[in-house]
Design a protein around this motif. Sequence first.
Motif, mmCIF file in Angstrom:
data_model
loop_
_atom_site.group_PDB
_atom_site.id
_atom_site.type_symbol
_atom_site.label_atom_id
_atom_site.label_comp_id
_atom_site.label_asym_id
_atom_site.label_seq_id
_atom_site.Cartn_x
_atom_site.Cartn_y
_atom_site.Cartn_z
ATOM 1 N N UNK A 1 5.376 52.645 -27.121
ATOM 2 C CA UNK A 1 5.728 54.049 -26.919
ATOM 3 C C UNK A 1 6.629 54.467 -28.074
ATOM 4 N N UNK A 2 6.853 55.763 -28.194
ATOM 5 C CA UNK A 2 7.751 56.248 -29.233
ATOM 6 C C UNK A 2 9.160 55.723 -29.022
ATOM 7 N N UNK B 1 4.004 46.286 -39.856
ATOM 8 C CA UNK B 1 4.464 47.303 -38.899
ATOM 9 C C UNK B 1 3.325 48.294 -38.700
ATOM 10 N N UNK B 2 2.821 48.403 -37.467
ATOM 11 C CA UNK B 2 1.608 49.151 -37.176
ATOM 12 C C UNK B 2 1.901 50.420 -36.371
ATOM 13 N N UNK B 3 1.124 51.478 -36.608
ATOM 14 C CA UNK B 3 1.280 52.693 -35.794
ATOM 15 C C UNK B 3 0.597 52.527 -34.442
ATOM 16 N N UNK B 4 0.958 53.394 -33.500
ATOM 17 C CA UNK B 4 0.312 53.331 -32.180
ATOM 18 C C UNK B 4 -1.104 53.890 -32.217
ATOM 19 N N UNK C 1 -2.808 37.467 -37.080
ATOM 20 C CA UNK C 1 -2.958 36.247 -36.278
ATOM 21 C C UNK C 1 -2.343 36.416 -34.896
ATOM 22 N N UNK C 2 -1.223 37.141 -34.831
ATOM 23 C CA UNK C 2 -0.529 37.352 -33.568
ATOM 24 C C UNK C 2 0.020 38.765 -33.550
ATOM 25 N N UNK C 3 -0.324 39.528 -32.508
ATOM 26 C CA UNK C 3 0.193 40.878 -32.360
ATOM 27 C C UNK C 3 1.305 40.912 -31.333
ATOM 28 N N UNK C 4 2.365 41.668 -31.630
ATOM 29 C CA UNK C 4 3.476 41.843 -30.699
ATOM 30 C C UNK C 4 3.548 43.303 -30.299
ATOM 31 N N UNK C 5 3.360 43.586 -29.012
ATOM 32 C CA UNK C 5 3.473 44.933 -28.472
ATOM 33 C C UNK C 5 4.872 45.081 -27.894
ATOM 34 N N UNK C 6 5.679 45.960 -28.488
ATOM 35 C CA UNK C 6 7.064 46.142 -28.062
ATOM 36 C C UNK C 6 7.115 47.274 -27.036
ATOM 37 N N UNK D 1 -0.038 51.114 -21.890
ATOM 38 C CA UNK D 1 -1.409 50.752 -21.519
ATOM 39 C C UNK D 1 -2.417 51.380 -22.474
ATOM 40 N N UNK D 2 -2.135 52.601 -22.931
ATOM 41 C CA UNK D 2 -3.060 53.304 -23.822
ATOM 42 C C UNK D 2 -3.076 52.686 -25.217
ATOM 43 N N UNK D 3 -2.026 51.972 -25.552
ATOM 44 C CA UNK D 3 -1.973 51.287 -26.841
ATOM 45 C C UNK D 3 -2.552 49.883 -26.728
#
Length: 369
Positions: free
Chosen positions: A139-140, A248-251, A265-270, A282-284
């Motif tokens: 989220x933002x 660093x990736x955008x949503x 290789x590994x994504x981290x969803x903060x 959930x939408x991301x």
Amino acid sequence: MAGTMAAGGEAVGRRRAGPLIVTEDAELLDDLLRLCAAAGAHPEVYHSVPERRASWDTAPLVLVGDDAADRCRGAARRSGVLLVGRDQDDPGVWRRAVEIGADCVLRLPDAESWLVDRIADGVEGVGRQALTIGVIGGSGGAGASTLACALAVTAAREGRRTMLVDADPLGGGLDVLLGGEQAQGMRWPDFAASKGRVAGSALEESLPALHGLRVLSWDRGEAVAVVPEAMRSVLAAARRRGGVVVVDLPRRIDDTVAEALAQVDLGLLVVPAGLRAVAGARRVASPAGMVVRDLRLVVRGPYAAGVDEEWVAGALGLPLAGELPVEPGLRAALDAGEAPGGSARSPLGRFCSAFWERALGAVTAEDRS
């Protein structure tokens, strides 16, 4: 130019030896020099086998012009010798290739693209690709950019070759977050239309050096669209250098971001530990999880009533990578110019050190199995 030592003892910023070219054909030499430049290589050029045997023996690649094959007979046999020419119909080319112990025969211009890749591989070395971590906010204001910077700063502080890539054009620039907006070096607009192979060493040396790592960020100019091919080429070049790469990736996930996710290789969803943040995440998570190979959750406090990290992980259906601790003085530290993760003793610094220990330990365990 002396370089500084990176993990594994490799010098960063020191020019590596380029290929050895042996030819008297001026037109062929022009072509080979052009291809070396495209690969970011700096060759040595001779008309015959060099008297100093070390040049022949230690060059990462030897490019022998068809005109010089006879003069190279009797040279020490080694791998990485390529016989290069233009005549597509010469029946004697294979005999000459055998006589000098060439690995293969190449004909220009047909083999140019393959040869650029081979030259770049020879100069850069072929080793383990960088462990690539993608960080994306659920989220933002989730703190994904802060975590991405902290992971990169921590990795560099612990002696690892590190590159930080800002893949979010609307994020304001990670160089600003690291206090390096005035640092000399190239930014994304310089690479936005890249196609084909980008030399990893040239990429690394062209970027601003901040806090012991290299940073590919955005400038302060008008927004520039990065084509998917450019994202693919730049990240592939970064990964070939080894060590670690943090992205660093955008949503918002478009074709360009999907190219970045495909190399992670590994994504981290903060995700902040609040009900609205979890609903937005959930939408991301859904589209990101369809591309990234391994997507995990980082939960950031403080926690809403009745919410903990296990509940958030269950609600999103993602494995938990860790709990990002509350750090009351973080905003003040950032405003004062301290880099995220700059202090190894801070909660954020300790989180990042523990993360790298687990992530790199898992890679070592895979090597042993």
